[in-house]
Design a protein around this motif. Structure first.
Motif, PDB file in Angstrom:
ATOM      1  N   ALA A 102       0.827  -1.204   0.000  1.00  0.00           N
ATOM      2  CA  ALA A 102       0.000   0.000   0.000  1.00  0.00           C
ATOM      3  C   ALA A 102       0.866   1.262   0.000  1.00  0.00           C
ATOM      4  O   ALA A 102       0.579   2.233  -0.729  1.00  0.00           O
ATOM      5  CB  ALA A 102      -0.940  -0.015   1.207  1.00  0.00           C
ATOM      6  N   VAL A 103       1.926   1.271   0.799  1.00  0.00           N
ATOM      7  CA  VAL A 103       2.804   2.445   0.864  1.00  0.00           C
ATOM      8  C   VAL A 103       3.534   2.636  -0.463  1.00  0.00           C
ATOM      9  O   VAL A 103       3.601   3.751  -1.015  1.00  0.00           O
ATOM     10  CB  VAL A 103       3.794   2.301   2.030  1.00  0.00           C
ATOM     11  CG1 VAL A 103       4.840   3.416   1.976  1.00  0.00           C
ATOM     12  CG2 VAL A 103       3.050   2.341   3.366  1.00  0.00           C
ATOM     13  N   ARG A 133      -4.177  -4.495  13.129  1.00  0.00           N
ATOM     14  CA  ARG A 133      -5.338  -3.687  12.771  1.00  0.00           C
ATOM     15  C   ARG A 133      -5.111  -2.202  13.054  1.00  0.00           C
ATOM     16  O   ARG A 133      -5.568  -1.337  12.306  1.00  0.00           O
ATOM     17  CB  ARG A 133      -6.579  -4.162  13.531  1.00  0.00           C
ATOM     18  CG  ARG A 133      -6.978  -5.587  13.248  1.00  0.00           C
ATOM     19  CD  ARG A 133      -7.009  -5.887  11.761  1.00  0.00           C
ATOM     20  NE  ARG A 133      -8.014  -5.090  11.075  1.00  0.00           N
ATOM     21  CZ  ARG A 133      -8.114  -4.980   9.755  1.00  0.00           C
ATOM     22  NH1 ARG A 133      -7.229  -5.574   8.979  1.00  0.00           N
ATOM     23  NH2 ARG A 133      -9.072  -4.241   9.224  1.00  0.00           N
ATOM     24  N   ARG A 134      -4.421  -1.907  14.130  1.00  0.00           N
ATOM     25  CA  ARG A 134      -4.158  -0.496  14.434  1.00  0.00           C
ATOM     26  C   ARG A 134      -3.257   0.116  13.364  1.00  0.00           C
ATOM     27  O   ARG A 134      -3.517   1.221  12.868  1.00  0.00           O
ATOM     28  CB  ARG A 134      -3.522  -0.380  15.812  1.00  0.00           C
ATOM     29  CG  ARG A 134      -3.226   1.053  16.229  1.00  0.00           C
ATOM     30  CD  ARG A 134      -2.762   1.103  17.675  1.00  0.00           C
ATOM     31  NE  ARG A 134      -3.804   0.611  18.575  1.00  0.00           N
ATOM     32  CZ  ARG A 134      -3.649   0.517  19.890  1.00  0.00           C
ATOM     33  NH1 ARG A 134      -2.499   0.875  20.459  1.00  0.00           N
ATOM     34  NH2 ARG A 134      -4.633   0.073  20.639  1.00  0.00           N
ATOM     35  N   LEU A 135      -2.211  -0.590  12.986  1.00  0.00           N
ATOM     36  CA  LEU A 135      -1.315  -0.097  11.944  1.00  0.00           C
ATOM     37  C   LEU A 135      -2.053   0.024  10.611  1.00  0.00           C
ATOM     38  O   LEU A 135      -1.878   1.011   9.881  1.00  0.00           O
ATOM     39  CB  LEU A 135      -0.126  -1.035  11.800  1.00  0.00           C
ATOM     40  CG  LEU A 135       0.860  -0.717  10.663  1.00  0.00           C
ATOM     41  CD1 LEU A 135       1.490   0.659  10.900  1.00  0.00           C
ATOM     42  CD2 LEU A 135       1.916  -1.802  10.542  1.00  0.00           C
ATOM     43  N   ALA A 136      -2.894  -0.972  10.295  1.00  0.00           N
ATOM     44  CA  ALA A 136      -3.632  -0.930   9.029  1.00  0.00           C
ATOM     45  C   ALA A 136      -4.551   0.282   8.977  1.00  0.00           C
ATOM     46  O   ALA A 136      -4.647   0.969   7.952  1.00  0.00           O
ATOM     47  CB  ALA A 136      -4.433  -2.220   8.857  1.00  0.00           C
ATOM     48  N   ALA A 181     -12.744   2.261  -0.977  1.00  0.00           N
ATOM     49  CA  ALA A 181     -11.580   1.410  -0.745  1.00  0.00           C
ATOM     50  C   ALA A 181     -11.434   1.082   0.740  1.00  0.00           C
ATOM     51  O   ALA A 181     -11.166  -0.075   1.125  1.00  0.00           O
ATOM     52  CB  ALA A 181     -10.317   2.097  -1.264  1.00  0.00           C
ATOM     53  N   TYR A 182     -11.602   2.079   1.586  1.00  0.00           N
ATOM     54  CA  TYR A 182     -11.484   1.869   3.044  1.00  0.00           C
ATOM     55  C   TYR A 182     -12.615   0.962   3.536  1.00  0.00           C
ATOM     56  O   TYR A 182     -12.377  -0.024   4.246  1.00  0.00           O
ATOM     57  CB  TYR A 182     -11.537   3.212   3.761  1.00  0.00           C
ATOM     58  CG  TYR A 182     -11.181   3.135   5.235  1.00  0.00           C
ATOM     59  CD1 TYR A 182      -9.929   3.498   5.679  1.00  0.00           C
ATOM     60  CD2 TYR A 182     -12.110   2.693   6.175  1.00  0.00           C
ATOM     61  CE1 TYR A 182      -9.600   3.421   7.027  1.00  0.00           C
ATOM     62  CE2 TYR A 182     -11.791   2.607   7.510  1.00  0.00           C
ATOM     63  CZ  TYR A 182     -10.536   2.979   7.939  1.00  0.00           C
ATOM     64  OH  TYR A 182     -10.223   2.895   9.272  1.00  0.00           O
ATOM     65  N   TYR A 183     -13.850   1.288   3.154  1.00  0.00           N
ATOM     66  CA  TYR A 183     -15.013   0.542   3.653  1.00  0.00           C
ATOM     67  C   TYR A 183     -14.997  -0.907   3.158  1.00  0.00           C
ATOM     68  O   TYR A 183     -15.285  -1.834   3.915  1.00  0.00           O
ATOM     69  CB  TYR A 183     -16.291   1.239   3.210  1.00  0.00           C
ATOM     70  CG  TYR A 183     -17.551   0.520   3.631  1.00  0.00           C
ATOM     71  CD1 TYR A 183     -18.042   0.631   4.930  1.00  0.00           C
ATOM     72  CD2 TYR A 183     -18.245  -0.281   2.733  1.00  0.00           C
ATOM     73  CE1 TYR A 183     -19.188  -0.041   5.322  1.00  0.00           C
ATOM     74  CE2 TYR A 183     -19.391  -0.957   3.115  1.00  0.00           C
ATOM     75  CZ  TYR A 183     -19.859  -0.832   4.407  1.00  0.00           C
ATOM     76  OH  TYR A 183     -20.994  -1.500   4.782  1.00  0.00           O
ATOM     77  N   ALA A 210      -5.556   5.665   6.764  1.00  0.00           N
ATOM     78  CA  ALA A 210      -5.938   7.057   7.009  1.00  0.00           C
ATOM     79  C   ALA A 210      -4.830   8.006   6.557  1.00  0.00           C
ATOM     80  O   ALA A 210      -5.101   9.054   5.935  1.00  0.00           O
ATOM     81  CB  ALA A 210      -6.238   7.258   8.492  1.00  0.00           C
ATOM     82  N   GLY A 211      -3.583   7.642   6.831  1.00  0.00           N
ATOM     83  CA  GLY A 211      -2.466   8.492   6.422  1.00  0.00           C
ATOM     84  C   GLY A 211      -2.359   8.598   4.913  1.00  0.00           C
ATOM     85  O   GLY A 211      -2.106   9.690   4.360  1.00  0.00           O
ATOM     86  N   ILE A 212      -2.549   7.466   4.210  1.00  0.00           N
ATOM     87  CA  ILE A 212      -2.475   7.481   2.749  1.00  0.00           C
ATOM     88  C   ILE A 212      -3.590   8.344   2.164  1.00  0.00           C
ATOM     89  O   ILE A 212      -3.366   9.145   1.237  1.00  0.00           O
ATOM     90  CB  ILE A 212      -2.545   6.043   2.202  1.00  0.00           C
ATOM     91  CG1 ILE A 212      -1.251   5.297   2.540  1.00  0.00           C
ATOM     92  CG2 ILE A 212      -2.771   6.050   0.691  1.00  0.00           C
ATOM     93  CD1 ILE A 212      -1.305   3.815   2.218  1.00  0.00           C
ATOM     94  N   ILE A 213      -4.792   8.209   2.718  1.00  0.00           N
ATOM     95  CA  ILE A 213      -5.920   8.994   2.194  1.00  0.00           C
ATOM     96  C   ILE A 213      -5.687  10.488   2.431  1.00  0.00           C
ATOM     97  O   ILE A 213      -5.916  11.327   1.541  1.00  0.00           O
ATOM     98  CB  ILE A 213      -7.229   8.519   2.843  1.00  0.00           C
ATOM     99  CG1 ILE A 213      -7.554   7.093   2.374  1.00  0.00           C
ATOM    100  CG2 ILE A 213      -8.372   9.469   2.523  1.00  0.00           C
ATOM    101  CD1 ILE A 213      -8.709   6.453   3.093  1.00  0.00           C
ATOM    102  N   VAL A 214      -5.211  10.840   3.617  1.00  0.00           N
ATOM    103  CA  VAL A 214      -4.919  12.259   3.898  1.00  0.00           C
ATOM    104  C   VAL A 214      -3.837  12.767   2.947  1.00  0.00           C
ATOM    105  O   VAL A 214      -3.922  13.882   2.400  1.00  0.00           O
ATOM    106  CB  VAL A 214      -4.501  12.432   5.371  1.00  0.00           C
ATOM    107  CG1 VAL A 214      -3.950  13.838   5.599  1.00  0.00           C
ATOM    108  CG2 VAL A 214      -5.688  12.163   6.294  1.00  0.00           C
TER     109      VAL A 214
END
Length: 423
Positions: free
Chosen positions: A79-80, A118-121, A180-182, A126-130
């Protein structure tokens, strides 16, 4: 969508078949993206401005799509990398069209669906979307001076054309990244629920196996209790009668014949009972039919009398029709108590009393012996008595009498109809 109760569960790693599928999909998407790049060159439509060299365009196109080949093996890393390559490619004016955008969507989806932490995911997505929205704002700001009125010569809507273009771009990206997130989160929750369903199914299967084992064990205990009641009583009576026959055989042949006839009848009855119980063991589907009942207590007392005991039977109150189970339990309790008197008590008298009280059926068996079973009763007979009485909500007392001898007294509640007649 709440994920608080799901953080403890970790999704199992992808299978080898899923890894192979990712590899082929990644290769196919990369080839199609390069073909799409060729088509973009053929049309000459470069919306982001003059593109770099072909080699660089190929590089950024492959960098965006090729990591999909390992997207489920390393979802966070993919993803990154895809996000960085996508932004860098756009910054270099590479015409990244539908397939590279789909690769970015797939990378975010996979991180949400397969991310082990899950926390990292959640934070990475969220970071990628921002970051993507930051890049969108920055690119709009950098190209603001390139927008001219001629670009919107045919605009006819109520919203200013520049504002409409910005809102349209923002709305598209909100839907794109939101889905994508949902979708990724929904896929992970669905996997967790499938796991829970499998766990519940396995627990249900184990519970059913345990229930069957308990049922089999309970049936074995019940059959063992029935065999104990039948065999112990009849064999004890035969033993006493055989001893009496031996003592009088030379002096009184008539009494000896009577004792032998009683032994024969008792043996025949015992064999019939054993055959009935063994039939149940051979065919578990056939329920044993226990024909014994409280109306046969008199025959028990008669057989006890044949062993030399002075046996008496008293019935008090108005006899009321009893449920079959209660009647059978009453008979078996008297049978076990009489067996204990014959085997252990060394008694001369036996007193059996059945009382139909206002709300209870009372069974009272006493003797004048001195050997009976202790009040604590470790024998199977007293255990069976207590189980039978407890099954009907009653209570049983067994122990030495103050004046000598032994006494068994059991009380079982009468059904409402029978209690009304007894009253």
């Amino acid at each position: 969508m709440s994920t608080a109760p799901t953080t403890a569960w970790r999704r199992p790693a992808p299978t080898a078949a899923q890894f192979r599928a990712d590899l082929w999909i990644g290769l196919a998407v990369t080839v199609l993206a390069l073909f799409e790049l060729t088509l973009a060159h053929s049309t000459g439509a470069f919306l982001l401005g003059p593109p770099p060299s072909v080699a660089e365009q190929v590089w950024w196109t492959v960098a965006v799509t090729a990591p999909l080949a390992v997207r489920r093996r390393w979802p966070a890393t993919v993803a990154v990398l895809v996000s960085i390559a996508f932004v860098a490619g756009q910054a270099r004016a590479v015409p990244l069209a539908q397939l590279p955008s789909g690769a970015l969507f797939a990378a975010l989806f996979t991180l949400g669906a397969w991310g082990a932490d899950r926390r990292l995911a959640g934070r990475l997505r969220a970071g990628i979307i921002v970051a993507m929205f930051g890049w969108l704002a920055l690119s709009l700001a950098l190209r603001a001076d390139q927008i001219s009125a001629a670009s919107f010569a045919d605009a006819a809507g109520p919203v200013p054309p520049v504002l409409a273009a910005v809102v349209n771009g923002v709305l598209y990206n909100v839907l794109f990244f939101g889905f994508a997130y949902y979708a990724g989160q929904t896929a992970w929750v669905a996997a967790r629920r499938r796991h829970e369903l499998r766990e519940q199914a396995e627990q249900l299967r184990r519970s059913q196996v345990e229930a069957r084992e308990r049922a089999v064990m309970g049936e074995r205990v019940r059959i063992a209790r029935e065999l104990h009641d039948v065999v112990a009583h009849h064999v004890s009576v035969m033993g006493v009668q055989a001893a009496a026959c031996r003592r009088v055989f030379d002096r009184d042949r008539d009494k000896a014949r009577t004792a032998l006839a009683a032994i024969e009848e008792t043996a025949r009855t015992s064999v019939d009972e054993l055959r009935r119980m063994l039939g149940v063991l051979r065919d578990p589907a056939a329920a044993p039919e226990d024909t014994a009942g409280i109306d046969q207590v008199a025959a028990l007392v008669d057989r006890a009398r044949d062993t030399g005991l002075r046996a008496e039977l008293g019935v008090y109150g108005e006899p009321a029709p009893l449920p079959r189970s209660v009647s059978q339990a009453a008979y078996r309790i008297v049978q076990e108590a009489v067996t204990n008197v014959v085997k252990h008590a060394h008694a001369t008298t036996l007193d059996v009393r059945i009382r139909y009280l206002a709300r209870e059926l009372e069974i009272d068996v006493s003797d004048d012996g001195h050997g009976g079973v202790p009040a604590g009763g470790a024998g199977l007979g007293l255990i069976g008595m207590r189980e039978r009485v407890a099954a009907h909500g009653g209570e049983v007392e067994a122990g030495p009498r103050p004046g000598g001898g032994f006494r068994v007294r059991a009380r079982m509640p009468l059904p409402v109809e029978a209690a009304g007649r007894a009253a």
